[in-house]
Scaffold this motif. Structure first.
Motif, short mmCIF file in Angstrom:
data_model
loop_
_atom_site.label_atom_id
_atom_site.label_comp_id
_atom_site.label_asym_id
_atom_site.label_seq_id
_atom_site.Cartn_x
_atom_site.Cartn_y
_atom_site.Cartn_z
N UNK A 655 0.70 -1.26 0.01
CA UNK A 655 0.11 0.03 -0.01
C UNK A 655 1.04 1.14 -0.12
N UNK A 656 1.94 1.24 0.67
CA UNK A 656 2.92 2.31 0.54
C UNK A 656 4.43 1.90 -0.03
N UNK A 657 4.75 2.52 -0.83
CA UNK A 657 6.15 2.60 -1.49
C UNK A 657 7.02 3.52 -1.58
N UNK A 658 7.76 4.11 -0.62
CA UNK A 658 8.61 5.51 -0.93
C UNK A 658 9.97 5.18 -1.25
N UNK A 659 10.62 5.96 -1.76
CA UNK A 659 11.96 5.68 -2.00
C UNK A 659 12.33 4.77 -3.05
#
Length: 848
Positions: A655-659
């Motif tokens: 659900x969350x992918x950062x970087x």
């Protein structure tokens, strides 16, 4: 919190029983018996929770029940681990004859049977004590009624102040009269009276900002050291002050303040021994109209710190009218802050009267009523319970906070008790709380609902009840950090220690802050081990301490963020693979960390992995791409990370992918940007790009079909104005339902063609920072039938940006908040209405 423990366990059991697994089929009847018994008990557990505070027998019975539920939860988790190998034992005869399976089968069946027998006995004991003789008089409660708060998002302005304007005006008058020496002002009164709120209102006043060259806020509280105070002062002045001794710290403070008019707030001072303050005061430059505000519950403390009688201020309790006004603003926030239910007014005023004019008590009960249905009988019940609490404890604030805890939905009680780990005045990030709650299974998840969204709703459930205080918000108003009032902390620590959730001594509890003493034997009950350091501080952890981290086999959450180790962390955690129940792991901002430990590959239950701010981390192991349960992967601010491993597209629950740093065509082991198209549950995505080779010609449509994506951030740092990358970005269309967009270091002179109100019709927040952007694409301005719905706008460090501010406003009629800094070419920006803050021009626009 037995009702909370039962609720969390039943949520997990419900999910497990829905799985098709041979392991569960072996024990299904015992688990179903346990489920039905606990569902029946839920109907009277809340009453028993209240009784246990008054009756030692009920207290012991409930404690035994709690331990049995934790034991059952561990068995359930072990069964889920065993079910991973279910395919290896597909035939019944092999299952029965396998020597590795037989002990597990026998012991699990025996343990579950014993747990069921003990719980049946406990149920009868509690029923008898409560005067409920017949089992069929009780019905299982409807768990659906307890799933989510009535208001799952913030519905009122946490910064509003009622009835304290006169106090703030009086203090400001004194500050403007300051001349020689250093003026000392004391704000004195009981807890919950609003002393800190008054000081904050003065500290943040625009005229006060303009009057003083430097402003310093220090939260002192009961546990502090002289060195901590000095370092906190220097952090306020922008100096990390790493490695200095006390003498050097004092010298630095003097140098920063020399020749300046400064204001220092020492908030919540308790100690009558003020020798620490006298040393600091001696080093402060005198004159220039500088001032100090001290808030304390003890008059003698203020006097010892140099406050004259004429400059002591005692805030009064709120008047009857102001009390009712503050209550309305919170309890009826969904109705515009005004009571529109005549039948509730009298009982509402009765509740407010019991608060005795104390703002903290009024906020607490107002938060309770905000989350209750607007029905007379429900409000009458709360009023009666409040009366009963006051009969036990005449302190209105503590009674209201106890009532707030009692009235929390079961799952929020677990979330609330997590706050007990944090030290006084610690700033807590929302992300850490949500990730922890998710890791321990505190968040109820139904119907494939987004886990992160559900966690944020839980966070809002606590803020709306005024159990969390807002510290920082993003530019568009989302709460990012919070803290708890010291009186709320007193309540939560008492509840946590009573229920063996947390202990200030770190013994015989299931949750521990790394800031606590770790010099102890392994705690096999431990479920969570978390970094709880204050802002600007780090944990310095010795090797012999760190090696104990992997000895608590029941750990679900381990957060080692902001920690320094004396040897490489990968070596210290080489046995991390034994923590197979681990669901949340954070090594954010740890040093030194060059690679993750090899045994990480055994942590197939991970749902949250945070490696952010690990500047020396060069590669993530490929095993991460096999973690099918992973929901959050944060690799932001990892400057040395070349790419993410191939196979990212298989993480269907992400659900969350950062970087996210995509691989170039020559980096065969890396993940190409095209794999993102498979991550259909993504809600937040942060991409880091540096060259056009990171986006293939067939990959420019990768984002269009990510229908759940709400927040997109694209950073082109280190792209050096790459024209080819600009042309690729111009084709990288985001999905239409995007809610928030951030572009950093955009290499082009003209904005992307897709940045327009037709392509992004529901975009609410836009952030453009750094880079070469000079003009907006013609499509940005829309047409006669389309305008932007943007409410929040941030422009930062756009040195070439030369559009007209008036034209921007015309196409953004819904604009509420604007944050503009270092945009010297922005034409017709209303500088006359802007305050100069710390070298940055900012404007806040508020429209009704």
């Amino acid at each position: 919190m037995v009702d909370a423990v039962v609720t969390v366990f039943l949520e997990k059991l419900l999910g497990a029983l829905s799985e098709e697994s041979r392991v569960f089929s072996e024990f299904r009847d015992k688990f179903e018996t346990l489920q039905s018994e606990l569902q029946l008990m839920q109907s009277f557990l809340k009453d028993a929770e209240r009784l246990k505070r008054k009756n030692e027998i009920v207290r012991r019975v409930m404690a035994n029940l709690r331990e049995l539920i934790y034991e059952a939860e561990d068995i359930l988790a072990d069964c889920q681990l065993q079910s991973r190998d279910d395919g290896l034992f597909s035939s019944g005869w092999f299952m029965c004859t396998n020597p590795f399976k037989l002990p597990f089968q026998y012991q699990t069946g025996k343990s579950l049977g014993e747990i069921n027998r003990k719980i049946a006995t406990i149920k009868q004991d509690i029923l008898s004590y409560l005067g409920v003789p017949l089992l069929n008089q009780l019905e299982p409660i409807n768990a659906q009624n307890d799933l989510m708060p009535r208001w799952s998002s913030p519905v009122y302005d946490h910064t509003q102040v009622v009835g304290l304007e006169g106090d703030a005006s009086k203090l400001k008058e004194w500050l403007f009269e300051a001349d020689k020496g250093i003026l000392a002002i004391g704000v004195v009164g009981m807890g919950g009276l609003g002393k800190t709120t008054i000081a904050q209102k003065v500290f943040n006043d625009r005229k006060i900002e303009e009057h003083f060259d430097r402003r310093i806020w220090v939260s002192v509280s009961q546990n502090f050291s002289e060195e901590q105070i000095m370092r906190s002062m220097l952090r306020n002045l922008g100096d990390a002050s790493v490695g200095d001794d006390k003498g050097e710290l004092l010298k630095k403070i003097n140098e920063y303040l020399l020749g300046k008019r400064f204001l220092i707030v020492m908030d919540d001072v308790w100690s009558l021994d003020v020798t620490w303050w006298l040393r600091i005061y001696e080093a402060l430059p005198k004159g220039n109209g500088s001032s100090i505000i001290i808030t304390t519950r003890i008059e003698k403390v203020a006097q010892k710190m140099g406050v004259k009688e004429a400059r002591l201020h005692w805030p009064k309790c709120l008047s009857k009218d102001d009390s009712w006004l503050l209550f309305q603003k919170i309890a009826f926030a969904a109705d515009g802050g005004e009571c529109k239910h005549p039948e509730l007014e009298n009982v509402g005023k009765e509740i407010v009267e019991k608060c005795k004019g104390l703002p903290l008590a009024i906020k607490a009960v107002g938060g309770i009523m905000l989350c209750k249905p607007s029905r007379y009988h429900e409000w009458r019940r709360i009023a009666d319970h409040f009366r009963d609490e006051l009969a036990e404890n005449d302190n209105s604030v503590m009674a209201s906070l106890q009532l707030s805890y009692d009235e929390l939905p079961s799952y929020l009680k677990s979330c609330f008790l997590c706050l007990s780990l944090y030290p006084e005045d610690c700033v807590i990030t929302k992300d850490q709380l949500v990730h922890w709650w998710l890791g321990e299974g505190f968040i109820p998840l139904r119907n494939r609902r987004s886990a992160i969204a559900a966690g944020e709703d839980c966070f809002s459930g606590l803020t709306n009840r005024c159990l969390l205080e807002v510290v920082d918000k993003t530019y568009h108003g989302t709460i990012s950090t919070c803290k708890i009032h010291d009186m709320v902390r007193d309540v939560v620590i008492k509840m946590a220690e009573d229920d063996a959730f947390f202990s200030t001594e770190g013994k015989n509890c299931r949750h521990l802050g790394i800031a606590s003493s770790m010099a102890q034997k392994a705690n096999h009950k431990l479920r969570a081990l978390l970094s709880t350091t204050k802002t600007g501080e780090v944990n310095k952890i010795a090797s012999n301490t760190a090696k104990k981290f992997c000895e608590s086999r029941s750990l679900r959450a381990m957060d080692l963020s902001r920690s320094i180790f004396d040897t490489p962390l990968s070596g210290l955690l080489h046995q991390i693979g034994v923590l197979q129940h681990l669901t949340y792991l954070s090594v954010s901002n740890t040093h030194p960390l060059v690679q993750l430990p090899p045994s990480l590959d055994k942590l197939s239950n991970l749902q949250v992995l945070d490696v952010s701010y690990c500047q020396n981390l060069k590669i993530l192991p490929p095993c991460i791409m096999t973690f099918k349960k992973l929901r959050v992967l944060d690799a932001s601010h990892c400057g040395s990370l070349k790419y993410l491993p191939k196979g990212l597209g298989r993480l269907s629950n992400l659900e969350v992918l950062v970087g996210f740093k995509p691989a170039k065509s020559s980096q065969l082991e890396g993940c190409r940007i095209g794999e993102l198209r498979n991550l259909i549950r993504l809600r937040m995505l942060g991409i880091r790009l540096s060259c056009c080779d990171e986006i293939g010609d067939t990959e420019v449509n990768v984002l269009v079909n990510l229908q759940e994506l709400q927040h997109l951030s694209i950073s082109c740092f280190d792209s050096h104005g790459n024209n080819d990358l600009t042309s690729k970005l111009d084709k990288l269309f985001p999905p239409q339902q995007l809610h928030e967009l951030s572009l950093e270091f955009y290499p082009g002179k003209i904005s992307p063609s897709w940045l327009n109100p037709i392509s992004l019709p529901i975009l609410r927040y836009l952030s453009l920072s750094s880079g070469n952007l000079a003009r907006m694409n013609e499509k940005f301005w829309g047409n006669d039938n389309t305008v932007w719905k943007i409410e929040g706008l941030l422009f930062e460090s756009l040195s070439d940006f030369e559009e007209e501010w008036e034209r921007l406003q015309q196409v953004m009629p819904a604009l509420r908040v604007v944050n503009v800094s270092w945009c010297p070419e922005l034409v017709s920006f209303p500088i006359e209405n802007v305050g100069f803050r710390g070298g940055v021009w900012k404007e806040e626009v508020h429209k009704s």
